[in-house]
Design a protein around this motif. Structure first.
Motif, PDB file in Angstrom:
ATOM      1  N   GLN A 269       0.832  -1.211   0.000  1.00  0.00           N
ATOM      2  CA  GLN A 269       0.000   0.000   0.000  1.00  0.00           C
ATOM      3  C   GLN A 269       0.865   1.260   0.000  1.00  0.00           C
ATOM      4  OE1 GLN A 269      -2.421  -0.789   3.440  1.00  0.00           O
ATOM      5  NE2 GLN A 269      -3.855  -2.071   2.310  1.00  0.00           N
TER       6      GLN A 269
ATOM      7  N   ILE B 151       1.384   5.268  -7.719  1.00  0.00           N
ATOM      8  CA  ILE B 151       0.221   5.473  -8.589  1.00  0.00           C
ATOM      9  C   ILE B 151      -0.838   6.353  -7.924  1.00  0.00           C
ATOM     10  CG2 ILE B 151       0.577   3.393  -9.976  1.00  0.00           C
ATOM     11  CD1 ILE B 151      -1.607   2.032  -8.279  1.00  0.00           C
ATOM     12  N   SER B 152      -0.444   7.030  -6.844  1.00  0.00           N
ATOM     13  CA  SER B 152      -1.342   8.007  -6.195  1.00  0.00           C
ATOM     14  C   SER B 152      -2.639   7.403  -5.681  1.00  0.00           C
ATOM     15  CB  SER B 152      -1.656   9.158  -7.151  1.00  0.00           C
ATOM     16  OG  SER B 152      -0.504   9.807  -7.541  1.00  0.00           O
ATOM     17  N   THR B 153      -2.538   6.228  -5.078  1.00  0.00           N
ATOM     18  CA  THR B 153      -3.674   5.792  -4.268  1.00  0.00           C
ATOM     19  C   THR B 153      -3.614   6.603  -2.977  1.00  0.00           C
ATOM     20  OG1 THR B 153      -2.283   4.008  -3.435  1.00  0.00           O
ATOM     21  CG2 THR B 153      -3.831   3.438  -5.193  1.00  0.00           C
ATOM     22  N   GLY B 154      -4.614   6.381  -2.111  1.00  0.00           N
ATOM     23  CA  GLY B 154      -4.636   7.227  -0.920  1.00  0.00           C
ATOM     24  C   GLY B 154      -4.924   6.453   0.349  1.00  0.00           C
ATOM     25  N   PHE B 155      -4.241   5.323   0.523  1.00  0.00           N
ATOM     26  CA  PHE B 155      -4.513   4.505   1.718  1.00  0.00           C
ATOM     27  C   PHE B 155      -4.209   5.274   3.000  1.00  0.00           C
ATOM     28  CE2 PHE B 155      -3.667   1.296  -1.547  1.00  0.00           C
ATOM     29  CZ  PHE B 155      -4.815   0.538  -1.425  1.00  0.00           C
TER      30      PHE B 155
ATOM     31  N   ALA C 101      -5.345  11.337   4.253  1.00  0.00           N
ATOM     32  CA  ALA C 101      -6.688  11.690   4.743  1.00  0.00           C
ATOM     33  C   ALA C 101      -7.477  12.509   3.727  1.00  0.00           C
ATOM     34  CB  ALA C 101      -6.561  12.474   6.044  1.00  0.00           C
TER      35      ALA C 101
ATOM     36  N   VAL D  39      -7.944  11.896   0.685  1.00  0.00           N
ATOM     37  CA  VAL D  39      -8.710  11.014  -0.209  1.00  0.00           C
ATOM     38  C   VAL D  39      -9.222   9.790   0.550  1.00  0.00           C
ATOM     39  CG1 VAL D  39      -7.842  11.697  -2.471  1.00  0.00           C
ATOM     40  CG2 VAL D  39      -6.497  10.132  -1.082  1.00  0.00           C
ATOM     41  N   GLY D  40      -9.508   9.978   1.837  1.00  0.00           N
ATOM     42  CA  GLY D  40     -10.196   8.922   2.584  1.00  0.00           C
ATOM     43  C   GLY D  40      -9.304   7.940   3.298  1.00  0.00           C
TER      44      GLY D  40
ATOM     45  N   LEU E 183      -4.467   3.099   9.616  1.00  0.00           N
ATOM     46  CA  LEU E 183      -4.505   1.829   8.869  1.00  0.00           C
ATOM     47  C   LEU E 183      -3.104   1.228   8.840  1.00  0.00           C
ATOM     48  CD1 LEU E 183      -5.777  -0.271   6.956  1.00  0.00           C
ATOM     49  CD2 LEU E 183      -5.245   1.263   5.058  1.00  0.00           C
TER      50      LEU E 183
ATOM     51  N   THR F 286      -8.438  -3.627   5.328  1.00  0.00           N
ATOM     52  CA  THR F 286      -8.268  -2.297   4.743  1.00  0.00           C
ATOM     53  C   THR F 286      -9.594  -1.769   4.207  1.00  0.00           C
ATOM     54  OG1 THR F 286      -5.985  -2.784   4.147  1.00  0.00           O
ATOM     55  CG2 THR F 286      -7.063  -1.020   2.915  1.00  0.00           C
TER      56      THR F 286
ATOM     57  N   TYR G 152     -12.181  -1.193   7.091  1.00  0.00           N
ATOM     58  CA  TYR G 152     -11.725  -0.157   8.018  1.00  0.00           C
ATOM     59  C   TYR G 152     -11.872   1.225   7.381  1.00  0.00           C
ATOM     60  CZ  TYR G 152      -8.768   2.380  11.258  1.00  0.00           C
ATOM     61  OH  TYR G 152      -8.299   3.287  12.168  1.00  0.00           O
ATOM     62  N   LEU G 153     -11.368   1.362   6.161  1.00  0.00           N
ATOM     63  CA  LEU G 153     -11.467   2.667   5.495  1.00  0.00           C
ATOM     64  C   LEU G 153     -12.913   3.030   5.203  1.00  0.00           C
ATOM     65  CD1 LEU G 153      -8.408   2.647   3.038  1.00  0.00           C
ATOM     66  CD2 LEU G 153      -8.592   3.684   5.299  1.00  0.00           C
TER      67      LEU G 153
ATOM     68  N   LEU H  27     -14.504   4.019   8.549  1.00  0.00           N
ATOM     69  CA  LEU H  27     -13.928   5.255   9.082  1.00  0.00           C
ATOM     70  C   LEU H  27     -14.372   6.457   8.238  1.00  0.00           C
ATOM     71  CD1 LEU H  27     -12.024   5.837  11.466  1.00  0.00           C
ATOM     72  CD2 LEU H  27     -10.152   5.932   9.829  1.00  0.00           C
TER      73      LEU H  27
ATOM     74  N   THR I 192     -12.897   8.663   6.327  1.00  0.00           N
ATOM     75  CA  THR I 192     -12.173   9.895   6.675  1.00  0.00           C
ATOM     76  C   THR I 192     -12.554  11.036   5.726  1.00  0.00           C
ATOM     77  OG1 THR I 192     -10.335   8.432   7.189  1.00  0.00           O
ATOM     78  CG2 THR I 192      -9.845  10.779   7.156  1.00  0.00           C
ATOM     79  N   ASN I 193     -12.890  12.167   6.297  1.00  0.00           N
ATOM     80  CA  ASN I 193     -13.267  13.361   5.518  1.00  0.00           C
ATOM     81  C   ASN I 193     -14.365  13.064   4.496  1.00  0.00           C
ATOM     82  OD1 ASN I 193     -11.443  15.026   6.797  1.00  0.00           O
ATOM     83  ND2 ASN I 193      -9.780  14.503   5.388  1.00  0.00           N
TER      84      ASN I 193
ATOM     85  N   ALA J  61     -14.520  10.816   2.484  1.00  0.00           N
ATOM     86  CA  ALA J  61     -13.854  10.582   1.197  1.00  0.00           C
ATOM     87  C   ALA J  61     -13.717   9.092   0.869  1.00  0.00           C
ATOM     88  CB  ALA J  61     -12.481  11.240   1.196  1.00  0.00           C
ATOM     89  N   TRP J  62     -14.543   8.268   1.497  1.00  0.00           N
ATOM     90  CA  TRP J  62     -14.565   6.864   1.034  1.00  0.00           C
ATOM     91  C   TRP J  62     -15.050   6.842  -0.411  1.00  0.00           C
ATOM     92  CZ3 TRP J  62     -13.135   2.022   1.209  1.00  0.00           C
ATOM     93  CH2 TRP J  62     -13.924   1.031   0.608  1.00  0.00           C
TER      94      TRP J  62
ATOM     95  N   PHE K   7      -4.940  10.416 -10.101  1.00  0.00           N
ATOM     96  CA  PHE K   7      -4.912   9.851  -8.743  1.00  0.00           C
ATOM     97  C   PHE K   7      -6.224   9.116  -8.485  1.00  0.00           C
ATOM     98  CE2 PHE K   7      -7.746  12.506  -6.158  1.00  0.00           C
ATOM     99  CZ  PHE K   7      -7.983  13.573  -7.026  1.00  0.00           C
ATOM    100  N   TYR K   8      -6.167   8.236  -7.508  1.00  0.00           N
ATOM    101  CA  TYR K   8      -7.344   7.436  -7.181  1.00  0.00           C
ATOM    102  C   TYR K   8      -8.209   8.241  -6.226  1.00  0.00           C
ATOM    103  CZ  TYR K   8      -5.247   3.575  -9.576  1.00  0.00           C
ATOM    104  OH  TYR K   8      -4.718   2.778 -10.555  1.00  0.00           O
TER     105      TYR K   8
ATOM    106  N   GLY L 161     -10.605   8.855  -3.699  1.00  0.00           N
ATOM    107  CA  GLY L 161     -11.365   8.221  -2.625  1.00  0.00           C
ATOM    108  C   GLY L 161     -10.764   6.901  -2.179  1.00  0.00           C
ATOM    109  N   ALA L 162     -11.055   6.559  -0.922  1.00  0.00           N
ATOM    110  CA  ALA L 162     -10.499   5.326  -0.368  1.00  0.00           C
ATOM    111  C   ALA L 162     -11.103   4.091  -1.043  1.00  0.00           C
ATOM    112  CB  ALA L 162     -10.746   5.279   1.131  1.00  0.00           C
TER     113      ALA L 162
ATOM    114  N   SER M 211      -8.878   3.345  -3.977  1.00  0.00           N
ATOM    115  CA  SER M 211      -7.611   2.742  -3.565  1.00  0.00           C
ATOM    116  C   SER M 211      -7.825   1.282  -3.168  1.00  0.00           C
ATOM    117  CB  SER M 211      -7.025   3.511  -2.376  1.00  0.00           C
ATOM    118  OG  SER M 211      -6.829   4.851  -2.719  1.00  0.00           O
ATOM    119  N   SER M 212      -8.867   1.055  -2.366  1.00  0.00           N
ATOM    120  CA  SER M 212      -9.114  -0.296  -1.873  1.00  0.00           C
ATOM    121  C   SER M 212      -9.510  -1.232  -3.012  1.00  0.00           C
ATOM    122  CB  SER M 212     -10.213  -0.280  -0.811  1.00  0.00           C
ATOM    123  OG  SER M 212      -9.868   0.612   0.214  1.00  0.00           O
TER     124      SER M 212
END
Lengths: 622, 201
Positions: free
Chosen positions: A307, A314-318, A321, A323-324, A329, B42, B45-46, B49, B51-52, B54-55, B129-130, B132-133, B136-137
């Motif tokens: 992660q 690749i700019s994921t956002g695990f 904050a 981007v969620g 985590l 992951t 949890y995301l 949660l 966050t903001n 932004a899921w 960019f991805y 939202g969570a 990413s997930s």
């Protein structure tokens, strides 16, 4: 006591399989193919990319590092087995025999060799190199901290030193016993002719080997500014050196899973006839619990690193904050691995000392089932305590209490192990050889490490001590004071089996006192300044901590001198030490019945076990 | 420790070797399972949660639930087909090939979805960019599944080729079919679990 002494066999070279590629591959071809893959990928990916973009830099570096590892494994011949399986042309017996390295002398140590004894020695050398590198970095850290305001290294370099020292030592200690002795000695102890998956075993070592240059490359890529815990989002924003860290961890996690699978399967399926579970030597049980614990634990760290790598490339956002994502985590995934990892390190060392305790006291092990229950209990409970590292992070305050309780409950199985040590020592007249001294050292150090562990697991006290040098001293007492003492004692105990020679006694004793006095001085000083509030991982500190830090640095130099003496003892004794008798300690376990040098398949006859390994006699009635 | 001695066997029987390999594969499955569990942790949890908030930020498109199941279906179907082949030797060559075909199609579907993700946005520097969570997930879950596909294709291809080799030990090959069965059963379960997980948007 049974000491079957066989005549040493002079092995002749295995016939070279005609037209087989495996005869031409070795570490040199590995390096060549690895370098071609690495640099070829690097230049191919660079072309047409904007290399001022950090994401592109990270992408190129991470892929190139993985390609180095893949190329090396291809070049050394590690993938020949799977490829031949794929096309239905399994390796011939001649090829298998050739890969075992029989009669190939020193060359087999530089090849993809499937003999578990060769892999054990390869691991031993790797451990010594890693400990040497990690120890050197520790000396630089302590030298920098000897006086306040010392600018021996720049703060950025200091940060990298701390991170690289941490991860180097963690890797070295994880493999310190299960690598060398879990491979060399363990199969002999259970009466096995080899290991369950000899090729996977060699894969585990060479994967680790490929991770070492990757980790070293971090120095040339700006270092690792995050400490070994690599917390996000610091790690996602760190420079290119961080890529080396995460690739190292991913490769190491695969290596650990493969090694754990191999050792666990070996112990479960290849024990000699009659070796019921209550006759399995305690060292074998300790190693097995350790590696079996590592199999599910390390993939979570690997997941966290994947992660991190994705966030960086690749700019994921695990962990971002915006981007969620959340840093919590990462903290959870890291510590779900992180606390079991402490016991992955500790258990083999403790088990090795439990193994030699009956030998040097000439008494049966006090309550074998209790020792097994203690180790199994520690391993089981270690999965339920991870969040005690996160009390101060603000994650789920309602769970602080429960995690404090589960953590403090680990004292119970640990107490069982102490009971076994004390029970075995009770009214004995120990034979005070060097390995036996390590037993006492481990008990002292683990006691201090364990008790201070109760302090820092206590939520209110952790509010004060968290992030201080107190915590650093606590885990060094546990990992270095206890586990490393166990590893050193174990290496000394089995040294005659590894090298055919006795370890230099005088040098060992000198080393012992330098190391043990040194580490107690070192970490007691650290406890003092930590309790007064000195933060860890900081290059400079206030004048009020000067005395404690100077004391710690003096202790560190003493440890350094002691470890150098021990290193000299190993190298000197391996070449010029006194020839060891077949069973110098009069032990009853099976490895001492194997001649030196051990034949490829260890035993010329099938072993049938008819009694337990600690039957050193019963109390004589007065 | 006292011992008796008897003559050493030179090779292990196919049964002994087969059981050993099966245990080894099951232990590797434990490691793989732990990785999948980390991915599921992951996700939930995301998601919980958030966050903001932004899921799933406003305006972000998601995959349909059906597409998640279709990508995982290849793994599930491969597990079922391999199981049929284990039970019925006369069908084995056919089922081995079908398993391979199903896996290749599944991998293609997975790749196709990964190549057409609807939730990638661009930042101020026009860098993707991805968003939202969830995004990413989703991508890491897809990557995990793709890894399972690639390993499974390797195993399935090996079994197809080895099915035509008459020189191999048939008893050991039977054990290897069963060992592969442990893997295919696991990837079917993993495919199911990942499909269930990503159904929670």
């Amino acid at each position: 006591m049974t000491t079957l002494v066989h005549q040493s066999e002079v092995s002749s070279p295995a016939p070279v399989p005609a037209k087989s590629l495996i005869t031409k591959l070795n570490i040199v071809t590995g390096f060549i193919v690895g370098a071609i893959f690495c640099w070829g990928t690097y230049y191919a990916l660079r072309a047409g990319r904007d290399m001022t973009d950090t994401h592109n830099v990270n992408k190129v570096l991470i892929i190139s590092m993985f390609m180095w590892s893949l190329g090396f494994m291809i070049g050394i011949g590690a993938l020949i087995g799977p490829f031949r399986w794929l096309i239905g042309k399994d390796l011939t017996p001649e090829e298998e025999l050739y890969m075992s390295g029989e009669g190939q002398g020193m060359k087999r140590y530089f090849k993809f060799c499937t003999d578990h004894k060769v892999v054990g020695i390869q691991y031993l050398v790797a451990v010594m190199v890693l400990l040497g590198a990690g120890g050197t970095m520790a000396m630089m850290i302590r030298t920098n901290l000897a006086r306040p305001g010392s600018h021996l290294v720049l703060p950025q370099i200091y940060n990298s030193l701390v991170g690289l020292h941490g991860i180097t030592m963690i890797i070295a200690m994880i493999i310190a016993l299960t690598g060398p002795l879990g491979n060399f000695i363990l199969p002999m102890m259970i009466g096995a002719r080899g290991e369950a998956f000899p090729r996977l075993n060699a894969v585990s070592f060479w994967l680790l080997f490929t991770a070492i240059p990757v980790l070293c490359s971090a120095w040339f890529l700006g270092g690792i500014p995050t400490g070994w815990s690599a917390y996000a989002p610091l790690s996602t924003q760190a420079g290119p050196g961080m890529n080396a860290f995460l690739v190292t961890i991913i490769i190491f996690a695969i290596s650990t899973a493969v090694a754990g699978t191999n050792i666990t399967t070996t112990v479960i399926t290849m024990r000699a006839k009659g070796m019921r579970f209550n006759r399995v030597p305690i060292f074998v049980i300790g190693c097995t619990i350790s590696v079996a614990l590592a199999v599910p634990a390390f993939p979570t760290f690997m997941a966290a690193m994947v992660q991190t790598g994705m966030d960086r490339t690749i700019s994921t956002g695990f962990f971002d904050a915006n981007v969620g994502g959340t840093g919590w985590l990462y903290a959870n995934l890291f510590w779900i691995m992180g606390h079991p990892e402490v016991y992955v390190i500790l258990l083999p060392g403790v088990a090795a000392l439990l193994e030699m305790l009956p030998v040097f006291t000439r008494k049966p092990l006090f309550s074998f089932p209790m020792a097994v229950a203690g180790m199994a209990g520690i391993a089981g409970m270690s999965a339920l305590v991870w969040a005690h590292h996160m009390y101060m992070s603000g994650w789920m305050p309602a769970l602080n209490g429960p995690f404090m309780v589960t953590t403090e409950f680990i004292s119970f199985p640990t107490g069982l192990l102490f009971l076994v040590f004390v029970g075995t020592l009770w009214r004995s007249r120990p034979w005070l050889k060097f390995p036996m001294l390590c037993v006492y050292a481990m008990m002292w150090n683990l006691l201090i490490g364990g008790i201070t562990g109760v302090y820092v697991s206590d939520v209110p006290l952790d509010g004060t001590l968290h992030g201080s040098m107190f915590v650093t001293a606590h885990f060094h007492y546990t990992i270095m004071g206890a586990a490393l003492s166990g590893a050193v004692g174990a290496i000394a105990y089995w040294f005659p089996k590894l090298s055919g020679r006795m370890l230099n006694e005088r040098a060992s004793y000198i080393s012992f006192w330098f190391v043990q006095i040194g580490l107690n001085v070192l970490f007691m000083g650290m406890f003092l300044v930590g309790a007064e509030g000195q933060a860890r991982r900081v290059a400079n500190y206030s004048e009020q901590f000067a005395g404690g830090n100077l004391v710690s640095t003096i202790g560190a130099y003493s440890v350094g001198v002691g470890m150098l003496v021990f290193l000299w003892a190993i190298i000197h004794s391996a070449g010029k030490g006194a020839i060891a008798p077949a069973n110098p300690w009069g032990a009853k376990t099976l490895e001492w019945t194997v001649p030196y040098p051990a034949p490829v398949e260890n035993f010329s006859e099938e072993q049938v076990v008819t009694s337990d390994p600690y039957g050193f006699g019963k109390r004589v009635s007065k | 420790m006292t011992t008796n001695s008897t003559k050493l066997p030179h090779v292990y029987s196919p049964e002994v070797q087969g059981r050993r390999e099966r245990l080894g594969v099951r232990l590797l499955i434990v490691a793989n399972g732990s990785f999948l569990a980390a991915m599921m942790f992951t996700w939930f949890y995301l998601r919980n949660l958030n966050t903001n908030n932004a899921w799933l930020p406003k305006g972000v498109h998601t995959f349909s639930v059906a597409s998640g199941w279709s990508a995982g279906a290849g793994l599930i179907l491969a597990g079922v087909l391999h199981g049929i082949g284990i039970q019925n030797i006369s069908l084995r060559r056919l089922t081995s090939k079908l398993v391979l075909v199903v896996l290749v199609i599944g991998a293609y579907l997975e790749w196709h979805q990964m190549a057409h993700m609807p939730f990638i946005a661009q930042d101020a520097d026009s860098r993707p960019f991805y968003n939202g969570a969830y995004a990413s997930s989703w991508v890491i879950m897809a990557g995990t599944r793709m890894f399972a596909y690639l390993i499974s294709i390797f195993v399935a291809l090996g079994l197809v080729i080895r099915g035509y080799r008459v020189t191999l030990n048939p008893i050991l090959e039977e054990w290897r079919q069963r060992t592969a069965g442990s893997w295919f059963t696991w990837v079917a379960i993993a495919g199911f679990l990942s499909a269930v997980t990503i159904s929670f948007r």
